[in-house]
Scaffold this active site. Structure first.
Site, PDB file in Angstrom:
ATOM      1  N   TYR A 153       0.818  -1.220   0.000  1.00 52.00           N
ATOM      2  CA  TYR A 153       0.000   0.000   0.000  1.00 52.00           C
ATOM      3  C   TYR A 153       0.850   1.268   0.000  1.00 52.00           C
ATOM      4  O   TYR A 153       0.522   2.246   0.659  1.00 52.00           O
ATOM      5  CB  TYR A 153      -0.943   0.012   1.211  1.00 52.00           C
ATOM      6  CG  TYR A 153      -1.962  -1.087   1.191  1.00 52.00           C
ATOM      7  CD1 TYR A 153      -3.087  -0.997   0.381  1.00 52.00           C
ATOM      8  CD2 TYR A 153      -1.804  -2.217   1.988  1.00 52.00           C
ATOM      9  CE1 TYR A 153      -4.029  -2.017   0.352  1.00 52.00           C
ATOM     10  CE2 TYR A 153      -2.742  -3.235   1.969  1.00 52.00           C
ATOM     11  CZ  TYR A 153      -3.850  -3.131   1.136  1.00 52.00           C
ATOM     12  OH  TYR A 153      -4.778  -4.150   1.108  1.00 52.00           O
ATOM     13  N   TYR A 169     -14.308  -5.315   2.217  1.00 51.22           N
ATOM     14  CA  TYR A 169     -12.907  -5.655   1.990  1.00 51.22           C
ATOM     15  C   TYR A 169     -12.662  -7.037   2.578  1.00 51.22           C
ATOM     16  O   TYR A 169     -12.872  -7.269   3.772  1.00 51.22           O
ATOM     17  CB  TYR A 169     -11.944  -4.657   2.642  1.00 51.22           C
ATOM     18  CG  TYR A 169     -10.505  -5.089   2.469  1.00 51.22           C
ATOM     19  CD1 TYR A 169      -9.852  -4.896   1.256  1.00 51.22           C
ATOM     20  CD2 TYR A 169      -9.823  -5.743   3.499  1.00 51.22           C
ATOM     21  CE1 TYR A 169      -8.545  -5.333   1.076  1.00 51.22           C
ATOM     22  CE2 TYR A 169      -8.526  -6.178   3.318  1.00 51.22           C
ATOM     23  CZ  TYR A 169      -7.888  -5.974   2.108  1.00 51.22           C
ATOM     24  OH  TYR A 169      -6.594  -6.431   1.924  1.00 51.22           O
ATOM     25  N   ASP A 184     -16.816 -13.379   7.697  1.00 50.39           N
ATOM     26  CA  ASP A 184     -15.395 -13.030   7.678  1.00 50.39           C
ATOM     27  C   ASP A 184     -15.037 -12.356   9.006  1.00 50.39           C
ATOM     28  O   ASP A 184     -15.244 -11.163   9.192  1.00 50.39           O
ATOM     29  CB  ASP A 184     -15.130 -12.092   6.501  1.00 50.39           C
ATOM     30  CG  ASP A 184     -13.674 -11.672   6.390  1.00 50.39           C
ATOM     31  OD1 ASP A 184     -12.894 -11.948   7.329  1.00 50.39           O
ATOM     32  OD2 ASP A 184     -13.312 -11.045   5.373  1.00 50.39           O
ATOM     33  N   LYS A 217      -5.376 -12.657  11.339  1.00 46.82           N
ATOM     34  CA  LYS A 217      -4.956 -11.530  12.173  1.00 46.82           C
ATOM     35  C   LYS A 217      -4.626 -11.930  13.610  1.00 46.82           C
ATOM     36  O   LYS A 217      -3.558 -12.448  13.872  1.00 46.82           O
ATOM     37  CB  LYS A 217      -5.985 -10.407  12.103  1.00 46.82           C
ATOM     38  CG  LYS A 217      -5.994  -9.701  10.742  1.00 46.82           C
ATOM     39  CD  LYS A 217      -6.633  -8.361  10.795  1.00 46.82           C
ATOM     40  CE  LYS A 217      -6.640  -7.685   9.426  1.00 46.82           C
ATOM     41  NZ  LYS A 217      -5.294  -7.309   8.958  1.00 46.82           N
TER      42      LYS A 217
END
Length: 421
Positions: A15, A142, A234, A263
């Protein structure tokens, strides 16, 4: 040559527009809520290093367990073999999830956990001789950066170069009490072609910490169940305490068919992804026909070290002290949010669990590319705090080990930066 220059010579950062990027900050050590650079400066990691480091950096208990495992078994192919950490982790995780989650498939990050889930759903129907290949998803979603995950994410500048290569998705608004009938109509009209509905429960993180209500999502899930639309929840971001409960699923009255995790799964120690499923999904792949197999895998599937890190992280998460700290963070966020709401440069303050978000008022629209994000990012760095604004959307996602005093320091600096902007 400095580490920064050596980095610039060889590394391509995520990014990041590398031509205009500022110098990276060399981090040489982490401990608890702090990261230390090569100049001896320390920073409060107020975003848990991209939302993963839930117990703080270099946690000694996780390090000890991984070290022990490293000297026992570091890796084994997971096709045709198994090992204790993988079996134990699956048993422990499933015991905490909705009771219809009964099988675990291992991968290596959030995007691949989503890819696995999508393939499970599409092949679930394929194995039964039914062609249901459309995906239903939220606008501004996302779910990752691989092609399947990009396809079910909101169309934007991120996905534009690949637009013609992404598969068709039916996008709809997040649920509110006012639009549920409209969303129901969308699902009913397309139910015969929809393979599954994939969604981020309660909060859309990368979209700008956009939040929706559990009761509205539960109604939407019930409609999907009635229309025989499979559901992928998700929980890559929301899992493992982020929303104030162990999982966002704990807020919902309906159960998904499939769940995705990454994560905080290993406490931020190393990469791992997990996709769990119901027995109904699993049994659609059981056959004498070997072509009905789920053909998916990774070299490091169920890596013993990652499984061990996840077991240690989960053990820490379930300790009373950790759960108390999660509650403390929420209560302090709640109190501070009332102060934030009064600030003339702040709007749309929102909170769930340990996640506090707000927007900086300015003369441009809310956007990831709003320059105020870069300005505020640098101001926080000067003050020894790592924040990573989503444009003009600011948020706090601290490690659970952060103390009351450290939070107060972060709050104080937030107000100072808001005054400065």
């Amino acid at each position: 040559m400095s580490l920064q220059q050596r980095d610039k010579d060889v590394n391509w950062h995520p990014y990041t527009q590398m031509k205009i990027a500022e110098d990276t900050i060399p981090i040489v050590k982490g401990k608890g809520v702090y990261l230390f650079d090569n100049q001896g400066n320390r920073y409060i990691d107020a975003v848990s290093s991209w939302w993963v480091t839930i117990h703080g950096h270099a946690h000694p208990y996780i390090a000890q367990k991984v070290s022990e495992q490293l000297n026992t078994l570091e890796q084994v192919i997971f096709a045709g073999f198994t090992h204790e950490p993988a079996v134990q982790l699956s048993e422990n995780l499933l015991s905490l999830l909705p009771d219809n989650q009964q099988k675990v498939f291992y991968s290596d990050n959030g995007s691949t956990a989503v890819e696995v889930a999508l393939k499970m759903c599409i092949q679930y129907w394929y194995n039964q001789g039914k062609k249901k290949t459309k995906i239903l998803a939220f606008k501004d979603a996302y779910h990752g950066d691989t092609f399947g995950a990009m396809s079910v994410s909101g169309r934007s500048v991120w996905t534009k170069p690949f637009g013609e290569m992404l598969f068709e998705v039916i996008f709809m608004d997040t649920p509110t009490s006012e639009n549920l009938n409209d969303l129901k109509a969308i699902i009913q009209n397309h139910s015969q072609e929809i393979a599954c509905f994939i969604y981020e429960p309660l909060i859309q993180g990368a979209a700008g910490m956009l939040m929706h209500k559990a009761e509205d999502l539960s109604v939407l899930m019930k409609i999907c169940r009635e229309q025989k639309v499979l559901m992928i929840q998700d929980e890559v971001f929301t899992g493992f305490g982020r929303t104030g409960k162990l999982f966002a699923a704990n807020y919902l009255s309906e159960k998904p068919d499939i769940m995705c995790f990454s994560k905080g799964l290993t406490g931020g120690t190393m990469p791992m992804g997990i996709t769990t499923s119901s027995n109904e999904i699993f049994e659609a792949f059981l056959s004498d026909d070997k072509y009905k197999t789920l053909f998916h895998g990774h070299s490091f599937t169920a890596n013993p070290l990652a499984c061990t890190a996840a077991l240690a992280s989960m053990e820490l998460l379930l300790k009373e002290d950790t759960l108390t700290h999660i509650k403390l963070i929420y209560e302090k966020h709640l109190n501070f949010s009332k102060t934030l709401q009064q600030h003339p440069k702040v709007e749309n303050v929102r909170l769930i669990g340990t996640i506090l978000a707000w927007e900086i008022k300015n003369d441009k629209q809310t956007s990831y590319f709003n320059e105020i994000g870069k300005i505020s990012y640098n101001e926080f760095l000067k003050r020894g705090i790592i924040m990573r604004p989503l444009g003009n959307v600011m948020y706090l996602v601290p490690p659970y080990c952060i103390t009351s005093e450290e939070l107060d320091l972060v709050y104080k600096n937030i107000l100072e930066v808001m005054d400065y902007l």
